[in-house]
Design a protein around this motif. Structure first.
Motif, short mmCIF file in Angstrom:
data_model
loop_
_atom_site.label_atom_id
_atom_site.label_comp_id
_atom_site.label_asym_id
_atom_site.label_seq_id
_atom_site.Cartn_x
_atom_site.Cartn_y
_atom_site.Cartn_z
N LYS A 420 37.21 39.42 29.83
CA LYS A 420 37.88 38.42 30.66
C LYS A 420 36.88 37.66 31.53
O LYS A 420 35.77 38.14 31.81
CB LYS A 420 38.95 39.07 31.52
CG LYS A 420 38.39 40.03 32.56
CD LYS A 420 39.50 40.67 33.38
CE LYS A 420 38.91 41.63 34.43
NZ LYS A 420 39.97 42.27 35.24
N SER A 421 37.28 36.47 31.97
CA SER A 421 36.42 35.68 32.85
C SER A 421 37.30 34.84 33.77
O SER A 421 38.50 34.67 33.54
CB SER A 421 35.49 34.78 32.03
OG SER A 421 36.24 33.86 31.24
N ASN A 422 36.68 34.32 34.83
CA ASN A 422 37.38 33.46 35.77
C ASN A 422 37.03 32.00 35.52
O ASN A 422 35.96 31.68 35.00
CB ASN A 422 36.99 33.82 37.22
CG ASN A 422 37.60 35.13 37.67
OD1 ASN A 422 38.73 35.43 37.33
ND2 ASN A 422 36.86 35.90 38.46
N THR A 423 37.94 31.11 35.90
CA THR A 423 37.67 29.67 35.81
C THR A 423 37.55 29.03 37.18
O THR A 423 37.27 27.84 37.28
CB THR A 423 38.79 28.97 35.01
OG1 THR A 423 40.04 29.15 35.69
CG2 THR A 423 38.89 29.56 33.61
N ILE A 424 37.79 29.81 38.24
CA ILE A 424 37.50 29.42 39.62
C ILE A 424 36.88 30.62 40.30
O ILE A 424 36.88 31.72 39.76
CB ILE A 424 38.77 28.94 40.38
CG1 ILE A 424 39.81 30.07 40.44
CG2 ILE A 424 39.36 27.69 39.74
CD1 ILE A 424 41.02 29.72 41.30
N PHE A 425 36.35 30.45 41.51
CA PHE A 425 35.71 31.56 42.21
C PHE A 425 36.72 32.59 42.71
O PHE A 425 36.38 33.75 42.90
CB PHE A 425 34.89 31.03 43.39
CG PHE A 425 33.62 30.34 42.97
CD1 PHE A 425 33.07 30.56 41.72
CD2 PHE A 425 32.99 29.45 43.82
CE1 PHE A 425 31.91 29.93 41.33
CE2 PHE A 425 31.83 28.81 43.44
CZ PHE A 425 31.28 29.05 42.19
N GLU A 426 37.95 32.17 42.94
CA GLU A 426 38.96 33.11 43.42
C GLU A 426 39.42 34.04 42.30
O GLU A 426 39.41 33.67 41.12
CB GLU A 426 40.17 32.36 43.96
CG GLU A 426 39.86 31.48 45.17
CD GLU A 426 41.04 30.62 45.54
OE1 GLU A 426 42.01 31.15 46.11
OE2 GLU A 426 41.01 29.42 45.23
#
Length: 494
Positions: A420-426
């Motif tokens: 999994k990965s994030n697309t924003i810092f939050e």
């Protein structure tokens, strides 16, 4: 929904011998790209967010370099020039977007004010306002650089590579969000002016049809945003290769590179949204080994790297007095990434190849004060880079064997997985890309005369997954990848 693009380009290479070991090389290119695309962000049968994107890029580049040999060294020196012209526009329709409804409701009681409604807009006009607007931007860039590179064999086993490049960039920008056919006038001249007076203490002059509605709190006016970004940098690289035997290579390198500053073209409520970001600096360290084993039946590669970023360019938010949070570009002062990557290729039998690849990656933002998706200030120390999964891996099994004197049977099965990965810092589930894995396969025939046929399938097990997430005007979209697709490919090698 629909897209109509056009691209053409020219490339010219000219080589001129200057001596037995010296050559002049000229590389010239010109590219012209036009885009006209219509997209529906929501996918719902309502006018929530539709955009017509029209743009054009004209790019010219010229490189001249001299290359040659001097004993055990190969060298190259040269110069480069580029001139780019970019025009980009977005016509947006969002008449049934929730943001639009709130603005219309906020403006209803202000219609009675002679200060904010001196133009005499009616409730009917306000109820139809803010249905459409246009974003427009023009970018003109000039770049030139001088560079040199040399490879020197210090011994039979040891090779040194050094390179350096000096670059100057100049980028001019002008653009804004602007009214379209008078549709933005009631909400901008009534609602926006009232809210800006409340927030910034200044009553901006009204706009007329077709004018920019991007507000600059510094000047207290609506208007076009203009900027000039002038930067220079010195990039370099040093690498050392050591081959203790014919089947082994060990290497180490350190380099510094730059990503030029840029200016976004946003739906800009405030001028700050279209402010440029400065150049990004990366210092990279890498060590690795490449080994051929088992009488060339096995190839193993392993590398480790550390990337030190300064002023990394990111897409983020800033607080807006009307829409809570809007997009902009920003520089993160300090961030880093490090990891290990391995590749393994095994040929256990004639015609059979097994290939595997794996990457472990750790990224970190260091003490960056920014704005979250709710428009609130937040320190993102320890946050991960966007679209940077901790693990990615692939496995491929390929088969190529004769079935007759002139015909070969070919086949392949490949699998890929990423965490999994994030697309924003939050750390919000709504903006995450979940872990996923896919499998592709193919089976075919290849004839020695050149023809081939192949039956293939992508996403063989019909996995539903998305690889990107974006937000725009109160809409968050997950961009799903294609479901299972299959086809037949006919080919011929001349």
């Amino acid at each position: 929904m629909a897209e109509n693009n056009r691209f053409w380009g020219l490339k010219l290479r000219w080589d001129q011998d200057l001596g037995e070991t010296t050559k002049l090389v000229s590389l010239t290119s010109y590219n012209d790209f036009k885009r006209n695309a219509l997209s529906d962000w929501s996918g719902a049968p309502f006018e929530i967010l539709l955009q017509n994107t029209v743009g054009r890029i004209k790019s010219f580049a010229q490189e001249l370099h001299v290359e040659g040999e001097a004993g055990a060294a190969n060298w190259l020196v040269g110069a480069y020039y580029a001139n780019d012209r970019i025009i980009d526009s977005n016509r947006t329709m969002l008449g049934q977007n929730a943001n639009v409804g709130l603005i219309r409701a906020a403006g209803a009681p202000l219609l009675a004010s002679p200060i904010f409604n001196s133009a005499g807009y009616t409730p009917l006009q306000l109820s139809q306002a803010f249905r459409t607007y246009e974003d427009f931007g023009r970018i003109r860039t000039q770049t030139w650089s001088l560079f040199a590179n040399a490879d020197a064999e210090l011994t039979e086993q040891l090779k040194l590579t050094v390179g350096v490049r000096y670059t100057e960039d100049k980028q001019r920008y002008n653009g804004c969000s602007r009214d379209f056919n008078g549709n933005m006038l009631p909400n901008v001249n009534v609602v926006n002016r009232a809210l800006y007076l409340q927030t910034y203490g200044v009553l901006a002059p009204q706009i007329s049809a077709g004018q920019c509605n991007t507000f600059d709190p510094v000047t207290g006016t609506f208007g076009e945003v203009r900027s000039l970004l002038k930067e220079d940098n010195l990039a370099w690289r040093v690498a050392l290769d050591w081959s203790p035997d014919d089947d082994t290579l060990l290497y180490a390198s350190v380099s510094r590179g730059y990503k030029s500053g840029t200016t976004p073209i946003n739906a800009a409520n405030l001028a700050r949204q279209n402010a440029p970001v400065k150049q990004e600096k990366l210092t990279a360290y890498e060590v690795g080994v490449k080994a051929t084993l088992a009488d060339r039946l096995v190839q193993a590669n392993l590398s480790a790297f550390y990337y030190d970023y300064r002023d990394k360019q990111i897409s983020t938010y800033f607080a807006d007095p009307i829409y809570t949070a809007l997009s902009r570009l920003d520089n993160v002062p300090d961030s880093e990434a490090y990891g290990v990557e391995g590749e393994l290729t095994i040929r256990p039998a004639t015609g059979l190849t097994l290939a595997a690849n794996a990457l472990w990656l750790k990224t970190r933002i260091n003490d960056y004060d920014g704005t979250n998706a709710a428009g609130q200030p937040e320190n993102f120390d320890g946050a991960q880079f966007i679209y940077s999964p901790k693990f990615q891996g692939s496995l491929t099994l390929a088969y190529d064997t004769p079935v007759s004197e002139t015909l070969n049977l070919t086949g392949a099965v490949s699998a890929r997985y990423q965490s999994k990965s994030n697309t924003i810092f939050e750390d919000l589930d709504l903006y995450k890309v979940d872990a996923y894995g896919t499998v592709n396969a193919s089976l075919g025939l290849r004839h020695e005369s050149g023809w081939s046929v192949s039956l293939w399938a992508k996403n063989l097990f019909d996995k539903y997954y998305w690889s990107a997430v974006a937000s725009n005007a109160n809409v968050v979209v997950r961009f799903a990848n294609q479901p299972r697709t299959w086809g037949l490919t006919l080919g011929y090698d001349f």
